[in-house]
Design a protein around this motif. Structure first.
Motif, PDB file in Angstrom:
ATOM      1  N   GLU A 182       0.719  -0.985   0.316  1.00  0.00           N
ATOM      2  CA  GLU A 182       0.035  -0.380   0.164  1.00  0.00           C
ATOM      3  C   GLU A 182       0.642   0.972  -0.345  1.00  0.00           C
ATOM      4  OE1 GLU A 182      -3.224   0.271  -0.093  1.00  0.00           O
ATOM      5  OE2 GLU A 182      -4.003  -2.028   0.229  1.00  0.00           O
ATOM      6  N   PRO A 183       1.055   2.390  -1.019  1.00  0.00           N
ATOM      7  CA  PRO A 183       1.923   3.272  -0.806  1.00  0.00           C
ATOM      8  C   PRO A 183       1.323   4.146  -0.166  1.00  0.00           C
ATOM      9  CG  PRO A 183       0.884   2.734  -3.851  1.00  0.00           C
ATOM     10  CD  PRO A 183       0.341   1.509  -2.311  1.00  0.00           C
ATOM     11  N   GLU A 184       0.499   4.197   0.627  1.00  0.00           N
ATOM     12  CA  GLU A 184      -0.197   5.425   1.206  1.00  0.00           C
ATOM     13  C   GLU A 184      -0.112   4.596   2.813  1.00  0.00           C
ATOM     14  OE1 GLU A 184      -3.374   8.102   0.656  1.00  0.00           O
ATOM     15  OE2 GLU A 184      -3.616   7.318  -1.458  1.00  0.00           O
ATOM     16  N   ALA A 185       0.215   3.962   2.903  1.00  0.00           N
ATOM     17  CA  ALA A 185       0.349   2.976   4.557  1.00  0.00           C
ATOM     18  C   ALA A 185       1.866   3.772   4.374  1.00  0.00           C
ATOM     19  CB  ALA A 185       0.550   1.817   3.870  1.00  0.00           C
ATOM     20  N   GLU A 186       1.582   4.266   6.314  1.00  0.00           N
ATOM     21  CA  GLU A 186       2.781   4.564   6.665  1.00  0.00           C
ATOM     22  C   GLU A 186       3.472   3.924   8.180  1.00  0.00           C
ATOM     23  OE1 GLU A 186       3.111   9.342   7.299  1.00  0.00           O
ATOM     24  OE2 GLU A 186       1.372   8.951   6.560  1.00  0.00           O
ATOM     25  N   VAL A 187       4.395   3.022   7.961  1.00  0.00           N
ATOM     26  CA  VAL A 187       4.824   1.792   8.995  1.00  0.00           C
ATOM     27  C   VAL A 187       6.061   2.565   9.323  1.00  0.00           C
ATOM     28  CG1 VAL A 187       5.368   0.191   8.864  1.00  0.00           C
ATOM     29  CG2 VAL A 187       3.904   0.680   7.314  1.00  0.00           C
ATOM     30  N   ILE A 188       6.527   2.631  11.498  1.00  0.00           N
ATOM     31  CA  ILE A 188       6.981   2.363  11.220  1.00  0.00           C
ATOM     32  C   ILE A 188       8.366   1.668  12.121  1.00  0.00           C
ATOM     33  CG2 ILE A 188       6.015   3.837  13.700  1.00  0.00           C
ATOM     34  CD1 ILE A 188       8.801   5.669  13.631  1.00  0.00           C
ATOM     35  N   VAL A 189       8.872   0.889  12.035  1.00  0.00           N
ATOM     36  CA  VAL A 189       9.314   0.274  12.945  1.00  0.00           C
ATOM     37  C   VAL A 189      10.520  -0.302  13.050  1.00  0.00           C
ATOM     38  CG1 VAL A 189      10.615  -1.997  11.605  1.00  0.00           C
ATOM     39  CG2 VAL A 189       9.057  -1.095  10.430  1.00  0.00           C
ATOM     40  N   PHE A 190      10.578  -0.559  14.827  1.00  0.00           N
ATOM     41  CA  PHE A 190      12.369  -0.004  15.858  1.00  0.00           C
ATOM     42  C   PHE A 190      12.583  -1.747  15.568  1.00  0.00           C
ATOM     43  CE2 PHE A 190       8.536   3.029  17.277  1.00  0.00           C
ATOM     44  CZ  PHE A 190       9.262   3.999  17.090  1.00  0.00           C
ATOM     45  N   SER A 191      13.305  -1.959  15.193  1.00  0.00           N
ATOM     46  CA  SER A 191      14.101  -2.210  14.929  1.00  0.00           C
ATOM     47  C   SER A 191      15.310  -2.966  16.004  1.00  0.00           C
ATOM     48  CB  SER A 191      14.481  -3.083  13.824  1.00  0.00           C
ATOM     49  OG  SER A 191      15.142  -5.159  13.376  1.00  0.00           O
ATOM     50  N   GLY A 192      16.015  -4.286  16.215  1.00  0.00           N
ATOM     51  CA  GLY A 192      16.742  -4.714  17.241  1.00  0.00           C
ATOM     52  C   GLY A 192      17.949  -5.011  16.231  1.00  0.00           C
ATOM     53  N   GLN A 193      17.377  -4.820  15.117  1.00  0.00           N
ATOM     54  CA  GLN A 193      18.942  -6.047  13.764  1.00  0.00           C
ATOM     55  C   GLN A 193      18.709  -4.990  12.429  1.00  0.00           C
ATOM     56  OE1 GLN A 193      20.630  -8.176  14.992  1.00  0.00           O
ATOM     57  NE2 GLN A 193      19.624  -8.532  16.804  1.00  0.00           N
ATOM     58  N   GLU A 194      19.631  -5.421  11.988  1.00  0.00           N
ATOM     59  CA  GLU A 194      18.980  -4.275  10.455  1.00  0.00           C
ATOM     60  C   GLU A 194      18.442  -4.979   9.370  1.00  0.00           C
ATOM     61  OE1 GLU A 194      20.781  -1.295   8.738  1.00  0.00           O
ATOM     62  OE2 GLU A 194      22.078  -1.227  10.773  1.00  0.00           O
ATOM     63  N   ILE A 195      17.141  -3.597   8.843  1.00  0.00           N
ATOM     64  CA  ILE A 195      16.048  -4.563   8.276  1.00  0.00           C
ATOM     65  C   ILE A 195      16.137  -3.946   6.829  1.00  0.00           C
ATOM     66  CG2 ILE A 195      13.223  -4.827   7.523  1.00  0.00           C
ATOM     67  CD1 ILE A 195      13.568  -4.709  10.396  1.00  0.00           C
TER      68      ILE A 195
END
Ligand SMILES: NC(=O)c1ccc[n+]([C@@H]2O[C@H](COP(=O)([O-])OP(=O)(O)OC[C@H]3O[C@@H](n4cnc5c(N)ncnc54)[C@H](OP(=O)(O)O)[C@@H]3O)[C@@H](O)[C@H]2O)c1
Length: 253
Positions: free
Chosen positions: A133-146
């Protein structure tokens, strides 16, 4: 747009109301503390305490539950969800109805909630519809590189030292950097259990479906180690519709 659906309020003040009135009391913009968002969780459970049937929550929820789910999503700045739930429930766009997105803009909210994910392993289910979905805004807090190249959604990855990767730190970042005032946790049980252990839940919306699921190993709404002591909650309201109970609890002060 809040769906029009009548519920019977059993407590307090017995009477009839629409779900918009119940959830509207959330008041997402006014209740945030300065450092953390006002955080509510929403779950559906069978009478015998099961949070899923054959790995999905869908079979537990009826139309009323879906209306509460949508009404809550409609009012918050951000939604927090675990990778297990994202994958099991095949998440897509959070607000599908264009009129509902317009309604949010009128209420001074972004057109769709920001979707927040916390992952220690960096393992994301990138094949779910949400990431197309181009309009979806997602923020990911990650302990590893993604690596998220190749997805259509707008994904920001915040790399955090695994030692510092707590929900408290993630929520503080959302409040400070993203202006998140109200946050809705949609689960799953592992994420909710972790939020409880970090004492971050202000309110719980619990739908009690008139169903028995059995299966002693199926998850309840909160997994993981128990709290050192049970946390006291205050019953705010009880609604009923078609045999389903809608319980709303707030952190006892
Ligand atoms: N009844 C309901 O209302 C409801 C609601 C939602 C989900 N569900 C059901 O719940 C099931 C999925 O739940 P789930 O518990 O397996 O998954 P989940 O809570 O959705 O996600 C778990 C993942 O969150 C990540 N996580 C990050 N920080 C964590 C921490 N401190 N503690 C624990 N996890 C952390 C972990 O990924 P990393 O290992 O990468 O860190 C973990 O694998 C599905 O069957 C779904 O249908 C039911």
């Amino acid at each position: 747009m809040l769906q029009r659906m009548e519920f019977t309020q059993l407590w307090p003040d017995p009477g009839t109301l629409e779900i918009g009135a119940q959830v509207g009391l959330l008041g997402p913009t006014g209740r945030a503390a300065s450092r953390l968002p006002f955080t509510v969780a929403n779950f559906v459970s069978s009478i015998d305490g099961r949070a899923s049937v054959q790995g999905r929550s869908g079979p537990l929820g009826d139309d009323g539950d879906k209306a509460v789910f949508r009404a809550l999503r409609g009012q918050v700045d951000a939604v927090l969800v675990g990778t297990g739930t994202l994958e099991a429930e095949r998440y897509g766009r959070l607000i599908r109805d264009p009129a509902a997105r317009e309604h949010r803009l009128d209420q001074d909210l972004r057109s769709e909630p920001l979707l927040c994910i916390v992952t220690r392993s960096g393992s994301l289910p990138l094949d779910i519809p949400l990431f197309d979905e181009p309009e979806a805004e997602v923020i990911v807090f990650s302990g590893q590189e993604i690596r998220v190249s190749g997805v259509s959604a707008q994904v920001e990855v915040i790399r955090v030292d695994p030692e510092q990767l707590t929900f408290a730190a993630a929520l503080a970042h959302l409040r400070r950097e993203e202006g998140v005032r109200a946050l809705l946790c949609e689960g799953g049980p592992s994420v909710f259990g972790a939020l409880l252990r970090e004492d971050l839940v202000d309110q719980l919306f619990l739908t009690l479906a008139p169903l028995l699921a059995g299966g002693g190993h199926a998850p309840t709404i909160a997994n993981g180690p128990p709290l050192p002591e049970p946390a006291a909650m205050h019953l705010e309201s009880v609604l009923e519709r078609a045999g389903t109970l809608f319980l709303r609890y707030a952190r006892a002060t």
